[in-house]
Design an enzyme around this catalytic site. Structure first.
Site, PDB file in Angstrom:
ATOM      1  N   GLN A  15      43.540  45.217  41.374  1.00 48.03           N
ATOM      2  CA  GLN A  15      43.606  43.887  40.743  1.00 48.03           C
ATOM      3  C   GLN A  15      45.011  43.566  40.234  1.00 48.03           C
ATOM      4  O   GLN A  15      45.324  42.407  39.954  1.00 48.03           O
ATOM      5  CB  GLN A  15      42.566  43.780  39.623  1.00 48.03           C
ATOM      6  N   HIS A  40      30.343  49.533  32.982  1.00 50.66           N
ATOM      7  CA  HIS A  40      30.676  48.266  32.318  1.00 50.66           C
ATOM      8  C   HIS A  40      29.416  47.804  31.589  1.00 50.66           C
ATOM      9  O   HIS A  40      28.333  47.806  32.179  1.00 50.66           O
ATOM     10  CB  HIS A  40      30.956  47.155  33.332  1.00 50.66           C
ATOM     11  N   HIS A  48      33.992  48.026  27.692  1.00 48.60           N
ATOM     12  CA  HIS A  48      33.893  46.714  27.047  1.00 48.60           C
ATOM     13  C   HIS A  48      32.886  46.746  25.881  1.00 48.60           C
ATOM     14  O   HIS A  48      33.294  46.647  24.748  1.00 48.60           O
ATOM     15  CB  HIS A  48      33.577  45.563  28.022  1.00 48.60           C
ATOM     16  N   ASP A  79      42.352  47.977  32.702  1.00 49.47           N
ATOM     17  CA  ASP A  79      41.335  47.234  33.438  1.00 49.47           C
ATOM     18  C   ASP A  79      41.890  46.412  34.607  1.00 49.47           C
ATOM     19  O   ASP A  79      42.201  46.950  35.648  1.00 49.47           O
ATOM     20  CB  ASP A  79      40.540  46.377  32.434  1.00 49.47           C
ATOM     21  N   ARG A 104      23.961  45.187  35.844  1.00 48.81           N
ATOM     22  CA  ARG A 104      23.739  44.135  36.845  1.00 48.81           C
ATOM     23  C   ARG A 104      23.694  44.743  38.244  1.00 48.81           C
ATOM     24  O   ARG A 104      22.905  44.356  39.095  1.00 48.81           O
ATOM     25  CB  ARG A 104      24.881  43.102  36.775  1.00 48.81           C
TER      26      ARG A 104
HETATM   27  C1  NGQ Z   1      35.174  44.418  37.957  1.00 45.25           C
HETATM   28  N1  NGQ Z   1      35.953  43.536  35.876  1.00 45.25           N
HETATM   29  O1  NGQ Z   1      34.319  45.181  38.403  1.00 45.25           O
HETATM   30  O2  NGQ Z   1      36.309  44.334  38.456  1.00 45.25           O
HETATM   31  C2  NGQ Z   1      34.836  43.578  36.765  1.00 45.25           C
HETATM   32  C3  NGQ Z   1      34.464  42.197  37.204  1.00 45.25           C
HETATM   33  C4  NGQ Z   1      31.977  42.286  37.397  1.00 45.25           C
HETATM   34  C5  NGQ Z   1      35.722  43.451  34.565  1.00 45.25           C
HETATM   35  N2  NGQ Z   1      34.505  43.536  34.166  1.00 45.25           N
HETATM   36  C6  NGQ Z   1      33.293  42.143  38.088  1.00 45.25           C
HETATM   37  N3  NGQ Z   1      36.699  43.270  33.721  1.00 45.25           N
HETATM   38  O3  NGQ Z   1      31.904  42.773  36.274  1.00 45.25           O
HETATM   39  O4  NGQ Z   1      30.996  41.892  38.019  1.00 45.25           O
HETATM   40 ZN    ZN Z   2      36.400  46.958  34.679  1.00 45.13          ZN
END
Ligand code: NGQ
Ligand code: ZN
Length: 455
Positions: free
Chosen positions: A62, A233, A270, A321, A211
Site C-alpha cells: 500500500q 483486524h 485497530h 499499516d 468480516r
Molecule cells: C487492509 N486496511 O486489509 O488493507 C485493510 C483494509 C479491509 C486497514 N484495515 C481492507 N487499515 O479491512 O477490508
Molecule cells: Zn491493516
C-alpha cells in the site's frame, strides 16, 4: 569472527538509561555490555542509543498508493471508497512490483527507527485469482524485500475467505486474497519455506477480520500458528461494528473474546471501537492492541481509548499499516495527540511511575510490539543487535538528556532524527540514509512509472 565495537554516551537498556556504555557485537548479537566504560581505541562513538522499535502491522504494497488517495471522489469519501482505490492497485500488481514496493517500504521503516516488521500479507494469488505455481510466490517476494533491506520479518500470511460477516461470498476485487482452510494450510507451509533463508524470521497467522473469516474458520486455522503470533483486524470502522451486531448480536471484540481462545499470542489490530467491558477483556487476556495512529487518522477510523487501556495495564504496539507515511516517532506522537484532543488533557499516556510521555510511549511500543511479533525486544547480552542512534547535535535534542531525548524526538523532531540503525549487528543506516537507498529507490520509481502508465 569479526567483532564490532561501539561506545555510546547514553544507551537505553531494559533496566533504564546507562551512560558511557561499551558494546561488542559478534555474529549479529550483542556479545558484551559494559557500563561506565572508557572508550577503547577503535571503538565507534555515538551519543544516544535506543533499541529499534517493532512495526507490528504493515501492508507493504500500500506504500505504492501513498498520496494518490487524497482527492475527493464522486461520493462521500470514506475508508470504503479508499479500499476500492486500493483494490484497483492490487489488480495491477505483478510479483516484481510487490517486491520493489515492499523493499522501498522496508527501507523507509529502517530509516524511520523500526527494525522488525509484522507484514500482514494478504495478496497471495495472480491477477486472475489463480494460485501461483509456488503458492507462496508473493510471500517469497516479501522475504526477498526483507533480505534486501535487512529488516527483521515476522510474516503473517492472511486467511481471507469472505466479503462480510456470516460467510458472505468474496467479491471480484478480493480474488487475489482468497483461500479455504486447506489451501491456507499449504500456504503457511510454503511461507515457512519462503522465509527460511532469513536467519530470524518468524511466521504467524492472520485471519484478516471477522468480516473475512468466520469464527469457525479461525478456530480451524489456529493450530497452524504453533506457538507463533495471531493477528486480526478488529472493530476499525463503526460500520463494521454495526454489521457485526446485526449479524451476531455482539460487537466484534466481544464476539472474538467470546468465541476464540484469545491470549498473549494475539494482536488485535485497530480495536478502535470498543466498550469499557471490551477493553477490560483485552487486558485480561493479555492481548496486544495493535495501534496504527497515522493510518487510522488517514482512513478516518476513530480513536482507540488508549488512556483507559494503558492505565489498566493494557499492552500496545504501533504499526505503519497502509504506509502512507513511515516514521516511528510520528506514530507515537499521533497516538498521544489523539488522546489529548479527545480528553482535552496533556501527557495522557504518561504514568506516575513513568512521567515522561515519550518514554512511556517508547517502552510500551517496544515491549508490546515485540510480544506481538513473537520476539523479546531490547538491548541485552545474547539478543539480536537491533538498535538505533539519534542525531544528538540536532537543535531539537540539544540540552536534553535521557527521557527528555525521547520526549523531544517524538514531539519536537521536525524531520527524522534517526542517525544510524544496526540490524543483526549490521549498520544499515548512516546519517539517516539506508546503504541501499539509491538502488532500492531507483527500482521503486521504475515500478511505479510502469504501473501508472498501465493504469
Ligand atoms: C487492509 N486496511 O486489509 O488493507 C485493510 C483494509 C479491509 C486497514 N484495515 C481492507 N487499515 O479491512 O477490508
Ligand atoms: Zn491493516
Amino acid at each position: 569472527m569479526s567483532r564490532t565495537r561501539l561506545w555510546f554516551h547514553s544507551l537505553l537498556l531494559p533496566e533504564g538509561w546507562a551512560d558511557n556504555v561499551r558494546l561488542t557485537l559478534a555474529d549479529g548479537r550483542v556479545e558484551t555490555i559494559t557500563r561506565d566504560a572508557v572508550a577503547e581505541a577503535g571503538d565507534e562513538h555515538h551519543e544516544i542509543g535506543l533499541p529499534g522499535l517493532p512495526n507490528l502491522h504493515s501492508h507493504a504494497f500500500q506504500h505504492g498508493i501513498a498520496g494518490f488517495t487524497e482527492q475527493r471522489g464522486p461520493s462521500e469519501d470514506s475508508f470504503w471508497t479508499w479500499r476500492e482505490a486500493m483494490y484497483r492497485f492490487v489488480d495491477r500488481m505483478e510479483p516484481e512490483d510487490v517486491e520493489a514496493i515492499a523493499a522501498q517500504a522496508f527501507l523507509e521503516m529502517l530509516e524511520g527507527g523500526f527494525t522488525r516488521v509484522g507484514e500482514f500479507h494478504y495478496v497471495h494469488h495472480d491477477t486472475r485469482g489463480a494460485a501461483y505455481g509456488d503458492i507462496a510466490e508473493l510471500a517469497s517476494r516479501i522475504a526477498a524485500a526483507a533480505s534486501a533491506t535487512g529488516i527483521a520479518l515476522t510474516l503473517l500470511p492472511v486467511f481471507y475467505a469472505h466479503a462480510g460477516f456470516g460467510g458472505q461470498p468474496a467479491v471480484p476485487g478480493q480474488r487475489r486474497f482468497i483461500n479455504d482452510v486447506d489451501r491456507y494450510g499449504r500456504l503457511i507451509d510454503a511461507s515457512r519455506r519462503a522465509v527460511s533463508p532469513l536467519p530470524d524470521a518468524i511466521v504467524g497467522i492472520a485471519p484478516h477480520s471477522l468480516r473475512a473469516a468466520t469464527p469457525e474458520e479461525i478456530a480451524a486455522i489456529l493450530p497452524l500458528a504453533a506457538d507463533g503470533p495471531v493477528h486480526i483486524h478488529i472493530a476499525e470502522q463503526t460500520k463494521e461494528v454495526e454489521d457485526c451486531l446485526a449479524w451476531s448480536g455482539k460487537r466484534p471484540v466481544e464476539l472474538l473474546l467470546d468465541r476464540l481462545p484469545v491470549d498473549e499470542h494475539w494482536c488485535l489490530v485497530h480495536a478502535t471501537h470498543v466498550t469499557d467491558a471490551e477493553v477490560d477483556g483485552m487486558i485480561a487476556r493479555r492481548a496486544v492492541a495493535g495501534l496504527c495512529p497515522i493510518t487510522e487518522a488517514n482512513l478516518g477510523d476513530g480513536i482507540f481509548p488508549a488512556r483507559r487501556f494503558l492505565d489498566k495495564g493494557g499492552r500496545f504496539g504501533v504499526g505503519s499499516d497502509s504506509n502512507v507515511l513511515i516514521d516511528a516517532a510520528e506514530e507515537l506522537r499521533l497516538l498521544e495527540y489523539g488522546q489529548r484532543l479527545v480528553l482535552r488533557s496533556r501527557n495522557a499516556l504518561a504514568s506516575t511511575s513513568t512521567p515522561s510521555t515519550g518514554r512511556r510511549l517508547f517502552d510500551g511500543a517496544l515491549a508490546g510490539g515485540g510480544q506481538a511479533l513473537g520476539v523479546t525486544s531490547g538491548i541485552a547480552v545474547g539478543a539480536s543487535a537491533d538498535f538505533i542512534s539519534l542525531q544528538a547535535d540536532d537543535n531539537a535534542l540539544v540540552h536534553r538528556r535521557h527521557d527528555q531525548w525521547l520526549d523531544a524526538w517524538i514531539f519536537s523532531g521536525r524531520h527524522n532524527l534517526v542517525d544510524c540503525v544496526w540490524r543483526a549487528g549490521r549498520k544499515l543506516v548512516t546519517n539517516g540514509r539506508h546503504v541501499q537507498r539509491e538502488v532500492i529507490g531507483q527500482r521503486y520509481r521504475q515500478t511505479l512509472a510502469r504501473m501508472l502508465q498501465d493504469a
